[in-house]
Design a protein around this motif. Structure first.
Motif, mmCIF file in Angstrom:
data_model
loop_
_atom_site.group_PDB
_atom_site.id
_atom_site.type_symbol
_atom_site.label_atom_id
_atom_site.label_comp_id
_atom_site.label_asym_id
_atom_site.label_seq_id
_atom_site.Cartn_x
_atom_site.Cartn_y
_atom_site.Cartn_z
ATOM 1 N N ARG A 175 19.866 27.419 70.874
ATOM 2 C CA ARG A 175 19.873 28.061 72.193
ATOM 3 C C ARG A 175 19.729 27.065 73.336
ATOM 4 O O ARG A 175 20.020 27.399 74.489
ATOM 5 N N ALA A 176 19.293 25.858 73.030
ATOM 6 C CA ALA A 176 19.184 24.836 74.076
ATOM 7 C C ALA A 176 20.541 24.237 74.414
ATOM 8 O O ALA A 176 20.705 23.636 75.477
ATOM 9 N N THR A 177 21.509 24.383 73.499
ATOM 10 C CA THR A 177 22.849 23.843 73.744
ATOM 11 C C THR A 177 23.886 24.958 73.592
ATOM 12 O O THR A 177 24.276 25.574 74.575
ATOM 13 N N ASN A 178 24.321 25.225 72.363
ATOM 14 C CA ASN A 178 25.280 26.296 72.098
ATOM 15 C C ASN A 178 24.732 27.193 70.984
ATOM 16 O O ASN A 178 24.454 26.702 69.890
ATOM 17 N N PRO A 179 24.580 28.481 71.225
ATOM 18 C CA PRO A 179 23.926 29.349 70.241
ATOM 19 C C PRO A 179 24.812 29.819 69.094
ATOM 20 O O PRO A 179 24.297 30.387 68.129
ATOM 21 N N TRP A 180 26.126 29.605 69.180
ATOM 22 C CA TRP A 180 27.002 30.129 68.140
ATOM 23 C C TRP A 180 27.158 29.153 66.981
ATOM 24 O O TRP A 180 26.942 27.954 67.116
ATOM 25 N N CYS A 181 27.559 29.702 65.825
ATOM 26 C CA CYS A 181 27.874 28.884 64.653
ATOM 27 C C CYS A 181 29.341 28.478 64.718
ATOM 28 O O CYS A 181 30.194 29.280 65.070
ATOM 29 N N CYS A 182 29.633 27.231 64.364
ATOM 30 C CA CYS A 182 31.003 26.739 64.434
ATOM 31 C C CYS A 182 31.799 26.998 63.157
ATOM 32 O O CYS A 182 32.977 26.625 63.081
#
Length: 356
Positions: A175-182
């Motif tokens: 959540r500090a950068t990108n919350p999704w899974c790649c």
């Protein structure tokens, strides 16, 4: 073929190239606009040696698509170019294409538009705990691909590393950068660990992971890496990386035994995630397309990626969500088929003849 203007494909990566090839195969004229000076998207830009999960040589997949686009008479390619403006609607779009090299602009007509602007890797400099850009020998998986392709894995001083760490979920599921899974970074990193081990047979390789997400047929990579290549797995989270006397001190917590760890490595590879690139942001404004809360293009229905919600404009590939190369290629075909269906409806002559 049908008296309508060509189909405009924006983005010359796996999805865009597949869409262009399918449309041309069916007899339609295509204008392909690519922002960079080369076609092929991320697999070519970052010099992928192989594609997961089969470890198939990238050239076998990408070169036929690139050569088709560059040599087929039905496909007109604009490189170093972007779509700057768009007016009109389905069957009669008026588009301005700007050449980024010389600043010139050209207006073209398009009957339909397929957007396939791809992705960018997360810039790990925005997460200071890893020291990316500061600590020597901390690199991203995209940079490692070039080394693997060249068959030469070396540190900044030109010597091969003896102990290597792969750190998963950098710039994803955070959540500090990108919350999704790649979705693909685990599998791609494991593929790379196998390839590195084949080049450096005596190297010790550790994978530090939050969770292993090798979906579907990608699961075989996980087991193969341990059983045949001796890759070590540590479930944990990295707190910080320090450069210490020519080594990288990785400090973190082992979340299985619930205790801290400090380990020295020669090289650290960050499994940097996928995020919307500037090209996706730019085209969303130029075409008045919706984006979701993460900045990816937002389809009308969450599970039907090709439907942009604007008639005549279709979406394909990683501009919609993180995905593998094979998935992006399939989405390119799906978007091409939707464009053909639209052109069938728009062209009375074609509809009467039953073509398309």
């Amino acid at each position: 073929m049908n008296g309508l203007p060509p189909v405009l494909v924006i983005g010359g990566g796996p999805a865009g190239l597949r869409a262009a090839a399918d449309l041309a195969d069916l007899g339609y004229s295509v204008v392909l606009v690519e922002k960079r000076g080369e076609l092929g998207g991320a697999p070519v830009r970052w010099k992928y040696k192989t594609l997961a999960p089969e470890l198939r040589p990238t050239e076998e997949v990408m070169m036929p698509l690139i050569e088709y686009a560059e040599k087929n008479g039905r496909v007109k390619v604009y490189k170093n170019s972007v779509v700057e403006r768009c007016e009109g609607g389905a069957g009669d779009f008026a588009v301005t294409v700007k050449n980024l090299s010389n600043g010139s602009s050209e207006k073209i007509k398009a009957s339909a538009i397929i957007v396939a602007t791809g992705f960018e890797h997360f810039d790990a400099r925005f997460d200071p705990r890893y020291g990316y850009g500061r600590n020597p020998n901390v690199i991203g998986i995209h940079e490692l691909e070039g080394m693997i392709k060249e068959g030469r894995i070396v540190k900044h001083d030109g010597t091969p590393p003896k102990r290597i760490a792969f750190i998963f979920c950098v710039g994803s599921r955070d959540r500090a950068t990108n919350p999704w899974c790649c979705t693909v970074c685990c599998g791609v990193s494991i593929k790379q660990a196998i390839e590195v081990k084949e080049l450096l047979k005596d190297a010790e390789i550790y994978v530090i992971y939050m969770d292993i997400r090798t979906f579907g047929l990608w699961e075989k990579l996980y087991w193969t890496s341990m059983e045949e290549y001796g890759i070590n797995y540590v479930r944990g989270r990295v707190g910080e990386i320090y450069y210490l006397d020519g080594k990288l001190l990785v400090k973190g917590e082992d979340t299985l035994v619930r205790g801290p760890f400090e380990v020295l490595f020669d090289m650290v590879v960050l499994a940097v995630g996928m995020e919307p690139g500037e090209g996706t942001k730019q085209i969303a404004k130029a075409l008045n397309l919706r984006v979701n809360e993460f900045g990816f293009l937002k389809p009308k229905h969450p599970n039907i990626h090709y439907d942009s919600g604007r008639e005549g404009i279709f979406l394909a590939g990683a501009c919609v969500a993180p995905m593998s190369v094979e998935e992006a290629i399939a989405e390119g075909s799906a978007a091409a088929m939707q464009a053909v269906k639209l052109l069938n409806r728009l062209s009375p002559v074609l509809a009467k003849s039953g073509g398309g």
